[in-house]
Design a protein around this motif. Structure first.
Motif, PDB file in Angstrom:
ATOM      1  N   TYR A 111      -5.011  11.127   5.232  1.00  0.00           N
ATOM      2  CA  TYR A 111      -4.546  10.351   6.388  1.00  0.00           C
ATOM      3  C   TYR A 111      -5.712   9.875   7.251  1.00  0.00           C
ATOM      4  O   TYR A 111      -5.642   8.791   7.847  1.00  0.00           O
ATOM      5  CB  TYR A 111      -3.547  11.162   7.209  1.00  0.00           C
ATOM      6  N   ASN A 112      -6.787  10.651   7.306  1.00  0.00           N
ATOM      7  CA  ASN A 112      -7.990  10.163   7.983  1.00  0.00           C
ATOM      8  C   ASN A 112      -8.515   8.908   7.304  1.00  0.00           C
ATOM      9  O   ASN A 112      -8.881   7.926   7.971  1.00  0.00           O
ATOM     10  CB  ASN A 112      -9.074  11.241   7.972  1.00  0.00           C
ATOM     11  N   LEU A 113      -8.579   8.931   5.975  1.00  0.00           N
ATOM     12  CA  LEU A 113      -9.054   7.767   5.221  1.00  0.00           C
ATOM     13  C   LEU A 113      -8.124   6.574   5.399  1.00  0.00           C
ATOM     14  O   LEU A 113      -8.578   5.424   5.455  1.00  0.00           O
ATOM     15  CB  LEU A 113      -9.202   8.124   3.739  1.00  0.00           C
ATOM     16  N   ALA A 114      -6.817   6.836   5.511  1.00  0.00           N
ATOM     17  CA  ALA A 114      -5.854   5.749   5.731  1.00  0.00           C
ATOM     18  C   ALA A 114      -6.047   5.118   7.102  1.00  0.00           C
ATOM     19  O   ALA A 114      -6.044   3.882   7.250  1.00  0.00           O
ATOM     20  CB  ALA A 114      -4.431   6.288   5.586  1.00  0.00           C
ATOM     21  N   VAL A 115      -6.237   5.958   8.111  1.00  0.00           N
ATOM     22  CA  VAL A 115      -6.450   5.458   9.479  1.00  0.00           C
ATOM     23  C   VAL A 115      -7.746   4.660   9.557  1.00  0.00           C
ATOM     24  O   VAL A 115      -7.813   3.602  10.208  1.00  0.00           O
ATOM     25  CB  VAL A 115      -6.458   6.630  10.478  1.00  0.00           C
ATOM     26  N   MET A 116      -8.791   5.150   8.891  1.00  0.00           N
ATOM     27  CA  MET A 116     -10.072   4.441   8.889  1.00  0.00           C
ATOM     28  C   MET A 116      -9.955   3.093   8.183  1.00  0.00           C
ATOM     29  O   MET A 116     -10.554   2.100   8.613  1.00  0.00           O
ATOM     30  CB  MET A 116     -11.137   5.308   8.223  1.00  0.00           C
ATOM     31  N   ALA A 117      -9.191   3.044   7.100  1.00  0.00           N
ATOM     32  CA  ALA A 117      -8.984   1.774   6.386  1.00  0.00           C
ATOM     33  C   ALA A 117      -8.217   0.786   7.261  1.00  0.00           C
ATOM     34  O   ALA A 117      -8.556  -0.409   7.323  1.00  0.00           O
ATOM     35  CB  ALA A 117      -8.229   2.030   5.076  1.00  0.00           C
ATOM     36  N   TYR A 118      -7.190   1.281   7.957  1.00  0.00           N
ATOM     37  CA  TYR A 118      -6.409   0.426   8.856  1.00  0.00           C
ATOM     38  C   TYR A 118      -7.270  -0.109   9.999  1.00  0.00           C
ATOM     39  O   TYR A 118      -7.169  -1.285  10.383  1.00  0.00           O
ATOM     40  CB  TYR A 118      -5.228   1.223   9.397  1.00  0.00           C
ATOM     41  N   PHE A 145      -1.549  12.378  15.374  1.00  0.00           N
ATOM     42  CA  PHE A 145      -0.532  12.324  14.314  1.00  0.00           C
ATOM     43  C   PHE A 145      -1.108  12.820  12.994  1.00  0.00           C
ATOM     44  O   PHE A 145      -0.459  13.591  12.275  1.00  0.00           O
ATOM     45  CB  PHE A 145      -0.017  10.894  14.147  1.00  0.00           C
ATOM     46  N   THR A 146      -2.318  12.383  12.653  1.00  0.00           N
ATOM     47  CA  THR A 146      -2.945  12.771  11.393  1.00  0.00           C
ATOM     48  C   THR A 146      -3.032  14.284  11.254  1.00  0.00           C
ATOM     49  O   THR A 146      -2.654  14.854  10.227  1.00  0.00           O
ATOM     50  CB  THR A 146      -4.353  12.151  11.295  1.00  0.00           C
ATOM     51  N   TRP A 147      -3.516  14.936  12.299  1.00  0.00           N
ATOM     52  CA  TRP A 147      -3.698  16.386  12.229  1.00  0.00           C
ATOM     53  C   TRP A 147      -2.378  17.145  12.331  1.00  0.00           C
ATOM     54  O   TRP A 147      -2.134  18.090  11.574  1.00  0.00           O
ATOM     55  CB  TRP A 147      -4.662  16.837  13.328  1.00  0.00           C
ATOM     56  N   VAL A 201       4.002  13.360  -2.510  1.00  0.00           N
ATOM     57  CA  VAL A 201       4.222  11.948  -2.175  1.00  0.00           C
ATOM     58  C   VAL A 201       3.794  11.677  -0.739  1.00  0.00           C
ATOM     59  O   VAL A 201       3.116  10.690  -0.444  1.00  0.00           O
ATOM     60  CB  VAL A 201       5.700  11.563  -2.386  1.00  0.00           C
ATOM     61  N   LEU A 202       4.179  12.576   0.176  1.00  0.00           N
ATOM     62  CA  LEU A 202       3.811  12.409   1.590  1.00  0.00           C
ATOM     63  C   LEU A 202       2.306  12.530   1.792  1.00  0.00           C
ATOM     64  O   LEU A 202       1.734  11.858   2.659  1.00  0.00           O
ATOM     65  CB  LEU A 202       4.528  13.454   2.443  1.00  0.00           C
ATOM     66  N   SER A 203       1.652  13.385   0.992  1.00  0.00           N
ATOM     67  CA  SER A 203       0.214  13.623   1.171  1.00  0.00           C
ATOM     68  C   SER A 203      -0.646  12.552   0.532  1.00  0.00           C
ATOM     69  O   SER A 203      -1.738  12.270   1.026  1.00  0.00           O
ATOM     70  CB  SER A 203      -0.166  14.987   0.572  1.00  0.00           C
ATOM     71  N   VAL A 204      -0.182  11.967  -0.571  1.00  0.00           N
ATOM     72  CA  VAL A 204      -1.022  11.045  -1.346  1.00  0.00           C
ATOM     73  C   VAL A 204      -0.465   9.624  -1.369  1.00  0.00           C
ATOM     74  O   VAL A 204      -1.145   8.665  -0.987  1.00  0.00           O
ATOM     75  CB  VAL A 204      -1.202  11.562  -2.791  1.00  0.00           C
ATOM     76  N   ALA A 205       0.780   9.469  -1.819  1.00  0.00           N
ATOM     77  CA  ALA A 205       1.338   8.125  -2.013  1.00  0.00           C
ATOM     78  C   ALA A 205       1.504   7.378  -0.698  1.00  0.00           C
ATOM     79  O   ALA A 205       1.177   6.189  -0.596  1.00  0.00           O
ATOM     80  CB  ALA A 205       2.677   8.219  -2.744  1.00  0.00           C
ATOM     81  N   VAL A 206       1.984   8.071   0.337  1.00  0.00           N
ATOM     82  CA  VAL A 206       2.220   7.394   1.626  1.00  0.00           C
ATOM     83  C   VAL A 206       0.925   6.876   2.244  1.00  0.00           C
ATOM     84  O   VAL A 206       0.851   5.704   2.630  1.00  0.00           O
ATOM     85  CB  VAL A 206       2.978   8.331   2.593  1.00  0.00           C
ATOM     86  N   PRO A 207      -0.134   7.695   2.374  1.00  0.00           N
ATOM     87  CA  PRO A 207      -1.378   7.137   2.943  1.00  0.00           C
ATOM     88  C   PRO A 207      -2.043   6.102   2.044  1.00  0.00           C
ATOM     89  O   PRO A 207      -2.815   5.271   2.535  1.00  0.00           O
ATOM     90  CB  PRO A 207      -2.277   8.368   3.119  1.00  0.00           C
ATOM     91  N   LEU A 208      -1.761   6.135   0.729  1.00  0.00           N
ATOM     92  CA  LEU A 208      -2.355   5.129  -0.154  1.00  0.00           C
ATOM     93  C   LEU A 208      -1.830   3.729   0.141  1.00  0.00           C
ATOM     94  O   LEU A 208      -2.526   2.739  -0.108  1.00  0.00           O
ATOM     95  CB  LEU A 208      -2.077   5.475  -1.619  1.00  0.00           C
ATOM     96  N   ILE A 209      -0.618   3.632   0.682  1.00  0.00           N
ATOM     97  CA  ILE A 209      -0.034   2.316   0.970  1.00  0.00           C
ATOM     98  C   ILE A 209      -0.869   1.557   2.008  1.00  0.00           C
ATOM     99  O   ILE A 209      -1.301   0.420   1.743  1.00  0.00           O
ATOM    100  CB  ILE A 209       1.436   2.464   1.425  1.00  0.00           C
ATOM    101  N   PRO A 210      -1.151   2.121   3.194  1.00  0.00           N
ATOM    102  CA  PRO A 210      -2.008   1.378   4.142  1.00  0.00           C
ATOM    103  C   PRO A 210      -3.434   1.219   3.646  1.00  0.00           C
ATOM    104  O   PRO A 210      -4.100   0.240   3.991  1.00  0.00           O
ATOM    105  CB  PRO A 210      -1.957   2.243   5.418  1.00  0.00           C
ATOM    106  N   ILE A 211      -3.924   2.176   2.836  1.00  0.00           N
ATOM    107  CA  ILE A 211      -5.286   2.050   2.296  1.00  0.00           C
ATOM    108  C   ILE A 211      -5.373   0.833   1.388  1.00  0.00           C
ATOM    109  O   ILE A 211      -6.265  -0.019   1.539  1.00  0.00           O
ATOM    110  CB  ILE A 211      -5.690   3.329   1.533  1.00  0.00           C
ATOM    111  N   LEU A 244     -12.980   7.769  -0.636  1.00  0.00           N
ATOM    112  CA  LEU A 244     -11.649   7.833  -1.235  1.00  0.00           C
ATOM    113  C   LEU A 244     -11.732   8.126  -2.725  1.00  0.00           C
ATOM    114  O   LEU A 244     -10.964   8.950  -3.251  1.00  0.00           O
ATOM    115  CB  LEU A 244     -10.906   6.517  -0.996  1.00  0.00           C
ATOM    116  N   LEU A 245     -12.677   7.497  -3.415  1.00  0.00           N
ATOM    117  CA  LEU A 245     -12.781   7.655  -4.859  1.00  0.00           C
ATOM    118  C   LEU A 245     -13.160   9.077  -5.248  1.00  0.00           C
ATOM    119  O   LEU A 245     -12.505   9.698  -6.088  1.00  0.00           O
ATOM    120  CB  LEU A 245     -13.798   6.662  -5.436  1.00  0.00           C
ATOM    121  N   TYR A 246     -14.225   9.623  -4.644  1.00  0.00           N
ATOM    122  CA  TYR A 246     -14.605  10.951  -5.116  1.00  0.00           C
ATOM    123  C   TYR A 246     -13.691  12.040  -4.575  1.00  0.00           C
ATOM    124  O   TYR A 246     -13.545  13.098  -5.200  1.00  0.00           O
ATOM    125  CB  TYR A 246     -16.085  11.271  -4.894  1.00  0.00           C
ATOM    126  N   PHE A 247     -13.006  11.827  -3.452  1.00  0.00           N
ATOM    127  CA  PHE A 247     -11.995  12.799  -3.039  1.00  0.00           C
ATOM    128  C   PHE A 247     -10.783  12.722  -3.958  1.00  0.00           C
ATOM    129  O   PHE A 247     -10.189  13.763  -4.306  1.00  0.00           O
ATOM    130  CB  PHE A 247     -11.575  12.557  -1.595  1.00  0.00           C
TER     131      PHE A 247
END
Length: 310
Positions: A111-118, A145-147, A201-211, A244-247
């Motif tokens: 979610y940190n990576l998603a927020v940074m991408a947004y 929210f992220t934490w 899904v909540l941990s990976v798929a959802v933040p991948l959408i805004p990324i 994002l890639l190496y994580f």
């Protein structure tokens, strides 16, 4: 249903007996952990004290670095202790605590990576409206929210897992993972599996959408922009994509290793991959952002080398 066992501790079977070489492993991993702490603490402190870095992009980076400290400390606190120990028992209470915080670490990272991408999407694709769309209130709301979401999301799956009767106490890992504990249960774990998939899904798929949305639009805008603007945009976005890639690669191995029987893979290789998940992103992120982002480099030089010249 199998024979229920009254479990008071778990055995982390992935450690094995390394003889005298365990002291070399301990020294190398302790040095790695100290380096992780220093790198992240220096950048967190730098962002905090330097007013020129009090911008959303760097505040989000500060949140990312704090999560790296959180994840690595939770992991290394058990790892360093058990490398030197003759037995590899971990109390059930501490095992549950480690499982909870490591799970929260992974979700917070995504979610940190998603927020940074947004944030980069707004800055590059809507520069004229950036200050109004990413104001201080929204910035801190996204961090909170992220934490909070990462921690509260895991409460129900973990609560259900704690109620499961156990038929064993041997975990073939270096640390406590929720699904590894679920697999020790004597009863049907279908509900736990369903919740596990939903949690994934909540941990990976959802933040991948805004990324994905953010970077697709950034690439589209860069394609139409002058070369100078393209270079500037890529310089700020490239570290985030690499993070994002190496994580994702390390997280993918964790999921595969937890879900499937990989006993045919040498234990040393599996152990290295486990350490990678909680060590490499934590050391590479501060180094990469510190080197590639000009404002951080300049702030670092101003604070630590005030007499140096370019």
């Amino acid at each position: 249903m199998g024979n229920t066992t009254e479990v008071t501790f778990f055995i982390l079977a992935a450690y094995g007996d390394h003889g005298q070489i365990k002291y070399l492993y301990f020294s190398c991993l302790l040095l790695l952990y100290i380096t992780i702490c220093l790198a992240n603490i220096i950048l967190i402190s730098l962002i905090y004290v330097d007013r020129s870095l009090h911008e959303p992009m760097y505040v989000f980076l500060c949140s990312l670095f704090m999560n790296e400290l959180h994840g690595s400390t939770t992991f290394f606190s058990v790892l360093l202790l058990h490398i030197l120990a003759d037995t590899h028992e971990i109390a059930i209470a501490y095992c549950n605590v480690q499982s909870f915080f490591l799970h929260a670490y992974g979700t917070t990272e995504m979610y940190n990576l998603a927020v940074m991408a947004y944030d980069r999407y707004l800055s590059i694709c809507h520069p004229l409206h950036y200050s109004s769309r990413m104001n201080s209130c929204k910035m801190y709301s996204l961090i909170v929210f992220t934490w909070s979401f990462a921690f509260f999301k895991f409460v129900i799956p973990m609560s259900l897992r704690l109620q499961l009767p156990l038929c064993g106490n041997i975990i073939d890992k270096l640390y406590c993972a929720n699904y590894a504990l679920v697999r020790l249960s004597c009863q049907n774990i279908s509900l736990n599996n369903i919740l596990g998939v939903f949690s994934l899904v909540l941990s990976v798929a959802v933040p991948l959408i805004p990324i994905l949305f953010s970077y697709v639009n950034i690439v589209r805008i860069c394609y139409k922009s002058p070369k100078e603007a393209q270079v500037k945009a890529l310089n700020t976005c490239t570290p985030q994509v690499i993070s994002l890639l190496y994580f994702s690669v390390s997280g993918f191995f964790e999921m595969v290793e937890t879900q499937f029987d990989l006993t045919y893979v040498p234990q040393l290789i599996r152990n290295v991959c486990m350490v990678y998940l909680f060590a490499c992103p934590q050391i590479l992120n501060p180094v990469m952002y510190g080197v590639r982002l000009t404002k951080i480099r300049n702030a670092f030089k101003k604070r630590f080398f005030p007499n140096s010249t370019e």
